[in-house]
Design an enzyme around this catalytic site. Structure first.
Site, PDB file in Angstrom:
ATOM      1  N   THR A   1       0.894  -1.145   0.000  1.00  0.00           N
ATOM      2  CA  THR A   1       0.000   0.000   0.000  1.00  0.00           C
ATOM      3  C   THR A   1       0.928   1.189   0.000  1.00  0.00           C
ATOM      4  O   THR A   1       2.145   1.020   0.004  1.00  0.00           O
ATOM      5  CB  THR A   1      -0.858  -0.055   1.282  1.00  0.00           C
ATOM      6  OG1 THR A   1      -1.814  -1.080   1.132  1.00  0.00           O
ATOM      7  CG2 THR A   1      -1.561   1.211   1.629  1.00  0.00           C
TER       8      THR A   1
ATOM      9  N   GLU B   1      -4.146  -3.484  -2.457  1.00  0.00           N
ATOM     10  CA  GLU B   1      -3.990  -4.636  -1.567  1.00  0.00           C
ATOM     11  C   GLU B   1      -2.617  -5.260  -1.731  1.00  0.00           C
ATOM     12  O   GLU B   1      -1.643  -4.659  -1.339  1.00  0.00           O
ATOM     13  CB  GLU B   1      -5.113  -5.661  -1.769  1.00  0.00           C
ATOM     14  CG  GLU B   1      -5.549  -6.361  -0.470  1.00  0.00           C
ATOM     15  CD  GLU B   1      -4.503  -7.227   0.205  1.00  0.00           C
ATOM     16  OE1 GLU B   1      -4.119  -6.899   1.338  1.00  0.00           O
ATOM     17  OE2 GLU B   1      -4.096  -8.249  -0.368  1.00  0.00           O
TER      18      GLU B   1
ATOM     19  N   SER C   1     -10.346  -3.324   6.677  1.00  0.00           N
ATOM     20  CA  SER C   1      -8.993  -2.856   6.376  1.00  0.00           C
ATOM     21  C   SER C   1      -8.242  -2.595   7.676  1.00  0.00           C
ATOM     22  O   SER C   1      -8.825  -2.544   8.760  1.00  0.00           O
ATOM     23  CB  SER C   1      -9.070  -1.555   5.573  1.00  0.00           C
ATOM     24  OG  SER C   1      -7.797  -0.952   5.480  1.00  0.00           O
ATOM     25  N   SER C   2      -6.925  -2.422   7.543  1.00  0.00           N
ATOM     26  CA  SER C   2      -6.101  -1.989   8.670  1.00  0.00           C
ATOM     27  C   SER C   2      -5.522  -0.598   8.441  1.00  0.00           C
ATOM     28  O   SER C   2      -4.736  -0.106   9.262  1.00  0.00           O
ATOM     29  CB  SER C   2      -4.949  -2.967   8.876  1.00  0.00           C
ATOM     30  OG  SER C   2      -5.446  -4.238   9.200  1.00  0.00           O
TER      31      SER C   2
ATOM     32  N   GLY D   1       1.396  -1.866   4.944  1.00  0.00           N
ATOM     33  CA  GLY D   1       1.864  -3.041   5.680  1.00  0.00           C
ATOM     34  C   GLY D   1       0.784  -3.989   6.151  1.00  0.00           C
ATOM     35  O   GLY D   1       0.984  -4.708   7.134  1.00  0.00           O
ATOM     36  N   GLY D   2      -0.388  -4.013   5.479  1.00  0.00           N
ATOM     37  CA  GLY D   2      -1.437  -4.936   5.906  1.00  0.00           C
ATOM     38  C   GLY D   2      -1.785  -4.678   7.364  1.00  0.00           C
ATOM     39  O   GLY D   2      -1.852  -3.534   7.808  1.00  0.00           O
TER      40      GLY D   2
END
Ligand code: GLU
Length: 611
Positions: A420, A440, A486-487, A507-508
Site C-alpha cells: 500500500t 492490496e 482494512s487496517s 503493511g497490511g
C-alpha cells in the site's frame, strides 16, 4: 542530507524544472546508437526529511512528492496537492495504488479545526455472499484467490479524489490529474524497488498478457535506470480529465474493468486458473465513497483522529492508545515501554478481530471500542514482568467492566497482504491530508486492464474466506456490496485544536502497529517524527509471536522482552511510513523512510533549516 548537492547537472536541471513548473521533466536520455542499450539513468533523488515553510509533502515516490510540491507552490491547497500526488503514485507506484484500487482519506481543515474522512474502500459485487471464496464448500487458498477476477472489488480511488476536491479542494479534477498524465506519458526512471517488486511478481504477471506487455517488456522486469513510460495510463487519465469519474463508474473504462473481471484474459501456456468474478456495471454505478466521522481519542492531551470502520485502523490504534493512557511510557525503561506497547496492541487486536467489519452489515461497537472506560477494563490484563499468551480472548465493549475476565472465544488475525502507500500533505494555510491508498497485495490481482495501463485490486481477499473461528460470529465475512475490513490507519493529531502531526503506513495488519509505534516514539519517547519513523519496529497482533525487524532483534530490548516471555519472529521490513510534523517555530518537518522500501521522499515548498 545534501543529496541534491551531489546531483549530476542534467538531473539538477530536471529538479529545477520541477521546482518551476510543478511537473517533473522527462529525463533526457543521453544520445545512444540505435543498437546499444541506453546508459542507465539515475533515479530521481529522494530526501527522507525536509524542513521549511509553505507546505510539505511526504510520500514514497520522488516524482509524486515533487508533483505535490508543485501544486502547493502554485497556490493549490493540501487536498489539491494530495490528489495530484496520489495520481502520480498511480504512475510510479502502480503495484501499490492507482484508479484500480481504494483507500482512506483524512483531512484537517485549518479554518474550522475539524477533521473529516472519506472511506473509498473497494466493495464486493452485489451478487456476493459469504461463500464468495468457497469452492465445493472449501475455502480457496490466498494464492489461488489473489490473481483472479474473484478478488477484485469496485474501485473507489477515482471517486475519492473527485469527492475530496469537490468538498475541500480548490482545483478541478481535470487539472489535478494533468501532472500525473504527463508523468505517465514521458516516463520515470526505474529504481531498484520498482524493479524488485516487478521481479517478485514476474510469474503471475506473465500469466496475464496485458500485464506482461506493460510490466515485463521483452519478457523481463524493466532494468534499473531505464525509462518507464505508460502511455495507456496517460490516456486513461486524459479520459478521466475529459469525462470525469463517469468514465469509470458509468463509462467505457468501467466496461473494460468489468469485462476483464468477468473474463480474465490469461495466457493459456501459463496454465493459470484465474477465477472470474461477478463485478458488473451495476456495481460500479452503485458505488459511493462514504463521508463519515473520524475516530477520535484523547492521548496525553492530544486529539488523535483516524479512520472509522470499514477500516479497523482508527478503532484499534485508538483502543491501544486508551489502554496506554494508563501507563507512564515517558518515564518507563525502554524495555518496559516496548512491553506495554506490545501488550496493548495484542489486546486491541483481540477486540478488533471479534468486533470490526463493515458497519453497514455488522453492528460494530465503534464508540465502545474507543471508550476510555472499556480500555481501562482491558489495561488490567497487562503485567509488568510477563507477557500475555495469544490468542487472547476479546471482551465486550458494549458492556465494559469485565475486560480482565475472558468473555469470548479468541479470534486470530487473518492474513492481509502487505503493500500500500501512504501520502501526507500540509499546506501553507495549515490544512493537512493523511491518505493511505492501496490495491492490496503488491501488484493487486496481477490483472492490468487491457489498453488502460492500471492494475485491478485484489481487495476482496481482505475478507475472511470462512469464519475465523467456527461457530463464533465473524464480522468480516463477504457480503453483497460489503467492504472488507482494512487496517489502514491514516492519522492526524491535533494539539489544542491545531495541527501537531500526521502519519500513516502501508503493511497490511502491521499498519496498525506501525502507526501506533511511530506515534508512541514521537509523543512519549522524545523522538522527532523522522526518528520515530526510522526506529526499528516490532508488531504484536494477538498472535503467538511478535514480528520484529533485524535491527530490533539485535537490540538489548529484544533479549529483555524474550526473558519475560515474548516470542519474536523475524520480519525483514515492517511498513514504509510517512508523516509531517508542525514544529513549534512554525516550520513544517516532512518525514519519510530513510531506508525501508528504498527510502521515501519528503519535501517542503521553502526549505529552511537542517536538510
Ligand atoms: N489490504 C490492506 C488493508 O486494507 C492493505 C494492504 C497493505 O497495506 O499493505 O488494510
Amino acid at each position: 542530507m545534501g543529496v541534491r548537492g551531489r546531483l549530476a547537472p542534467p538531473l539538477l536541471l530536471a529538479v529545477a524544472l520541477v521546482a518551476l513548473t510543478g511537473a517533473p521533466a522527462a529525463h533526457a536520455a543521453p544520445p545512444t546508437s540505435a543498437r546499444s542499450a541506453p546508459a542507465p539513468l539515475p533515479p530521481a533523488p529522494k530526501t527522507a526529511e525536509a524542513v521549511g515553510y509553505g507546505g510539505a509533502v511526504a510520500s514514497v515516490s520522488a516524482e509524486a512528492t515533487d508533483i505535490g510540491i508543485g501544486v502547493l507552490r502554485n497556490g493549490g491547497n493540501a487536498v489539491d496537492a494530495a490528489v495530484a500526488a496520489a495520481a502520480a503514485l498511480g504512475v510510479t507506484e502502480p503495484f501499490s495504488s492507482g484508479v484500480g484500487g481504494g483507500g482512506y482519506f483524512v483531512y484537517y481543515d485549518a479554518r474550522t479545526h475539524r477533521v473529516s474522512t472519506l472511506d473509498g474502500r473497494e466493495t464486493a459485487p452485489l451478487t456476493a455472499d459469504q461463500n464468495l471464496f468457497l469452492e465445493n464448500g472449501v475455502p480457496l487458498s490466498f494464492a489461488d484467490a489473489v490473481s483472479s477476477g474473484l478478488s477484485v472489488g469496485t474501485p473507489g480511488t477515482a471517486q475519492t479524489w473527485a469527492q475530496a476536491l469537490r468538498l475541500w479542494g480548490t482545483r478541478s479534477f481535470a487539472d489535478s490529474l494533468k501532472p500525473a498524465e504527463k508523468l505517465a506519458r514521458t516516463g520515470f526512471v526505474v529504481n531498484p524497488t520498482f524493479a524488485q517488486q516487478t521481479a517478485d511478481n514476474a510469474t503471475r504477471f506473465a500469466a496475464f498478457p496485458a500485464t506482461a506487455a506493460l510490466f515485463l517488456p521483452g519478457g523481463k522486469p524493466p532494468a534499473v535506470g531505464s525509462l518507464f513510460r505508460n502511455p495507456d495510463l496517460a490516456a486513461t487519465y486524459r479520459e478521466l480529465e475529459r469525462d470525469g469519474t463517469a468514465a469509470i463508474y458509468r463509462g467505457d473504462i468501467g466496461q473494460d474493468i468489468t469485462s476483464l473481471v468477468q473474463h480474465p484474459q490469461v495466457d493459456p501456456a501459463s496454465g493459470w486458473d484465474a477465477r472470474p468474478g461477478q463485478l458488473s456495471m451495476a456495481d460500479l454505478a452503485a458505488y459511493q465513497v462514504r463521508q463519515q466521522a473520524p475516530t477520535e481519542v484523547d492521548y496525553r492531551g492530544l486529539d488523535v483522529y483516524s479512520i472509522a470502520p470499514s477500516s479497523s485502523g482508527g478503532t484499534t490504534v485508538g483502543e491501544a492508545l486508551n489502554i496506554l493512557n494508563d501507563f507512564d511510557l515517558r518515564h518507563a525503561s525502554s524495555t518496559q515501554y516496548l512491553h506495554d506497547y506490545l501488550e496493548a496492541s495484542r489486546i486491541a487486536f483481540a477486540d478488533r478481530n471479534r468486533w470490526v467489519g463493515d458497519p453497514r452489515f455488522v453492528d460494530v461497537p465503534t464508540q465502545g471500542l474507543l471508550s476510555q472506560r472499556f480500555a481501562d477494563s482491558r489495561a488490567c490484563l497487562i503485567k509488568p514482568d510477563s507477557s500475555l499468551t495469544s490468542p487472547l480472548a476479546p471482551a465486550d465493549p458494549r458492556h465494559p467492566g469485565h475486560g480482565c475476565a475472558a468473555t469470548g472465544t479468541p479470534a486470530p488475525t487473518t492474513y492481509e497482504g502487505t503493500n500500500t502507500t501512504h501520502l501526507t500533505v500540509a499546506d501553507r494555510w495549515g490544512n493537512v491530508v493523511s491518505y493511505t491508498l492501496t490495491i492490496e497485495q503488491t501488484g493487486g490481482s496481477a490483472m492490468v486492464v487491457p489498453g488502460r495501463g492500471f492494475l485491478l485490486n485484489n481487495e476482496l481477499t481482505d475478507f475472511d474466506f470462512t469464519a475465523a473461528v467456527p461457530g463464533v460470529p465473524d464480522p468480516n465475512l463477504p457480503g453483497p456490496a460489503k467492504r472488507p475490513r482494512s487496517s489502514m490507519s491514516p492519522t492526524i493529531v491535533l494539539r489544542d485544536g491545531r495541527f501537531d502531526f500526521a502519519e500513516g503506513s502501508p503493511g497490511g495488519s502491521t499498519i496498525i502497529t506501525t502507526v501506533l509505534q511511530v506515534l508512541l516514539g514521537h509523543v512519549d519517547r522524545g523522538m522527532t517524527l523522522e526518528q520515530a519513523i526510522a526506529a526499528p519496529r516490532t508488531s504484536q497482533r494477538n498472535a503467538a509471536t511478535s514480528d520484529a525487524e533485524p535491527a530490533f532483534l539485535a537490540s538489548p530490548d529484544a533479549a529483555a522482552l524474550t526473558a519475560i516471555g515474548e516470542v519474536f519472529a523475524p520480519n525483514p521490513e515492517i511498513g514504509a511510513a510517512t508523516g509531517i510534523q508542525a514544529l513549534p517555530d512554525g516550520r513544517l518537518d516532512a518525514a519519510a523512510e530513510p531506508v525501508r522500501r528504498g527510502g521515501g521522499a519528503a519535501s517542503v515548498v521553502w526549505p529552511v533549516g537542517p536538510q
